[in-house]
Design an enzyme around this catalytic site. Structure first.
Site, PDB file in Angstrom:
ATOM      1  N   CYS A 135      33.596  -4.077 -12.472  1.00 25.24           N
ATOM      2  CA  CYS A 135      33.689  -5.642 -13.296  1.00 25.24           C
ATOM      3  C   CYS A 135      32.319  -5.519 -14.278  1.00 25.24           C
ATOM      4  O   CYS A 135      31.155  -5.646 -13.866  1.00 25.24           O
ATOM      5  CB  CYS A 135      33.370  -6.656 -12.177  1.00 25.24           C
ATOM      6  N   CYS A 138      30.482  -8.765 -14.389  1.00 16.99           N
ATOM      7  CA  CYS A 138      29.371  -9.101 -13.231  1.00 16.99           C
ATOM      8  C   CYS A 138      28.685  -8.133 -13.467  1.00 16.99           C
ATOM      9  O   CYS A 138      27.183  -8.606 -13.162  1.00 16.99           O
ATOM     10  CB  CYS A 138      30.067  -8.909 -12.017  1.00 16.99           C
ATOM     11  N   ASP A 139      28.643  -6.991 -13.822  1.00 21.49           N
ATOM     12  CA  ASP A 139      27.338  -5.893 -13.587  1.00 21.49           C
ATOM     13  C   ASP A 139      26.790  -5.526 -14.959  1.00 21.49           C
ATOM     14  O   ASP A 139      25.808  -4.819 -15.174  1.00 21.49           O
ATOM     15  CB  ASP A 139      28.097  -4.771 -12.897  1.00 21.49           C
TER      16      ASP A 139
END
Ligand code: NAP
Length: 308
Positions: A135, A138-139
Site C-alpha cells: 500500500c 499507507c506506507d
C-alpha cells in the site's frame, strides 16, 4: 435475529447495507480489519460517475456515514464460517487467536472483496513492514527522499508509482511485460517524470537485505541478466486474489477462488448472495462493486419477502 448479515464493509457491502436498510430490513455488517475495502488506498478516484475527484479514503468515509445514517450496525469481527440451522444462517466470527460470537440471519450477502496478491518471493512475508509494502498511500511517506521500486503493471502499480514519485528520490517501476495493463494516460504521466524509471520485461527475483530491504534483484525475462536496484522499499501491486476459503462449503467457488455468482448476485445457495470483487466477474471497478451491492441487496429483500 437479523434479516440480512453482510460480510465485508467495502463499497459493495456498504452499498448493499444502504439498499437493504432503505427497503426496511434489519442489517448487521461485519468487517475484519478496516472499513472501506480496497478503495481507501486509491489517492484519487476520478472514474466514479458524478464525482470528478475524491480520495478513496474520503469516498469510503462518506459511504460509511451514509450507511450509518440509515441505521447500519457494524461489528469489527472477522467472519470465519457460516452454517445452516433450522432454516436460518448462523454466522460465526473470530480469529486464529480469539473466539468470536455467533449471529443469526435469514439471509447473508458475501461482499468479501479481494486481498493483495503476493509476488511469492522468498522472505516477502517477513519483510512486510521492513521495506515491503502492498500500500503506497499507507506506507509511502516512510520512504521520503529514498529510492523505491514498484512491482506490477496494472492501474494500482501505475498509481503507486505516480504517488511515490512525488516525494521519493527515484522510483523503479518493474513490470514483467513491455506493455502496461493500466491506463495509457497514467503511463504517459509517469514517462514525463524524471525520477521514474521503467524496468520492463523483468521480474523481481530476490529481496536483498538482512533485517530490512536494502535492494531488490531483478531478472530480465529474455536475457536472464540480473541487475540489483538500490532501493529501500518494494511496493508490490500485482493484483488481488479472493478471500473466500471460509465459505467454500456453502457456495461454489470458481477455479480462482471467486464465488460463482452471476450478474443477479445469486450464488445458487438459498438465501446467500455475493456482491463485488469477491464474485466471478469480468470488470472489477468501484462502479461495479456499488452496482453489485444494490443488486444483491434488492435480490435478498425480494427473497426474504417471498419467504414471508
Ligand atoms: P491488475 O489490473 O490485475 O494488474 C495486475 C498487474 O500485476 C498486471 O500488470 C500483471 O501483469 C501483474 N502481475 C500479476 N501477477 C504477477 C506476478 N506474479 N509477477 C509479476 N507481475 C504480476 O491489478 P490492479 O492494478 O491491482 O487493479 C485491479 C483492478 O482495479 C483493475 O480492474 C484496475 O483497473 C482497477 N483499478 C482502478 C483504478 C482506477 O481506476 N483509479 C485504480 C486502481 C485499480 P500482466 O499485465 O502481465 O498480467
Amino acid at each position: 435475529m437479523t434479516d440480512i448479515i453482510i460480510v465485508g464493509a467495502g463499497t459493495a457491502g456498504l452499498t448493499a447495507a444502504i439498499y437493504a436498510l432503505r427497503a426496511g430490513k434489519s442489517v448487521l455488517l461485519f468487517e475484519g480489519l478496516a472499513v472501506g475495502g480496497q478503495i481507501v488506498n486509491t489517492p484519487d478516484v476520478e472514474n466514479y460517475p458524478g464525482i470528478a475527484h475524491m480520495s478513496g479514503f474520503e469516498f469510503a468515509s462518506n459511504l460509511l456515514e451514509q450507511a450509518k445514517s440509515f441505521g447500519a450496525e457494524l461489528k469489527y469481527e472477522p467472519v470465519k464460517g457460516i452454517r445452516a440451522e433450522s432454516g436460518t444462517w448462523h454466522v460465526t466470527t473470530g480469529s486464529v487467536d480469539a473466539d468470536g460470537h455467533e449471529y443469526e440471519a435469514k439471509a447473508v450477502i458475501l461482499a468479501t472483496g479481494a486481498k493483495n496478491r503476493p509476488l511469492g518471493l522468498e522472505r516477502e512475508q517477513e519483510m512486510i513492514g521492513r521495506g515491503v509494502s502492498y500500500c503506497a498511500t499507507c506506507d509511502g511517506m516512510f520512504f521520503r527522499g529514498k529510492a523505491v521500486a514498484v512491482a506490477g503493471g496494472g492501474n494500482t502499480a501505475l498509481e503507486d508509482a505516480q504517488f511515490l514519485a512525488n516525494y521519493c528520490s527515484h522510483v523503479y517501476l518493474i513490470h514483467r511485460r513491455d506493455a502496461f495493463r493500466g491506463d495509457e494516460k497514467s503511463v504517459e504521466l509517469l514517462r514525463a517524470k524524471e525520477n521514474v524509471e521503467f524496468v520492463l520485461n523483468s521480474n523481481v527475483s530476490a529481496i536483498l537485505g538482512e533485517t530490512k530491504v536494502e535492494g531488490v534483484e531483478v531478472t530480465d525475462k529474455f536475457s536472464g541478466e540480473k541487475r540489483v536496484l538500490d532501493v529501500s522499499g518494494l511496493f508490490i501491486a500485482v493484483g488481488q486474489m479472493p478471500a473466500n476459503e471460509a465459505f467454500a462449503g456453502i457456495v461454489t467457488l470458481d477455479e480462482k477462488g471467486y464465488i460463482a455468482a452471476g450478474e443477479d448476485c445469486g450464488t445458487g445457495t438459498d438465501g446467500i448472495f455475493a456482491a463485488g470483487d469477491c464474485r466471478t466477474k469480468e470488470v472489477r471497478q468501484l462502479t461495479t462493486a456499488a452496482a453489485d451491492g444494490a443488486v444483491a441487496a434488492l435480490a435478498a429483500c425480494k427473497w426474504l419477502d417471498a419467504k414471508g
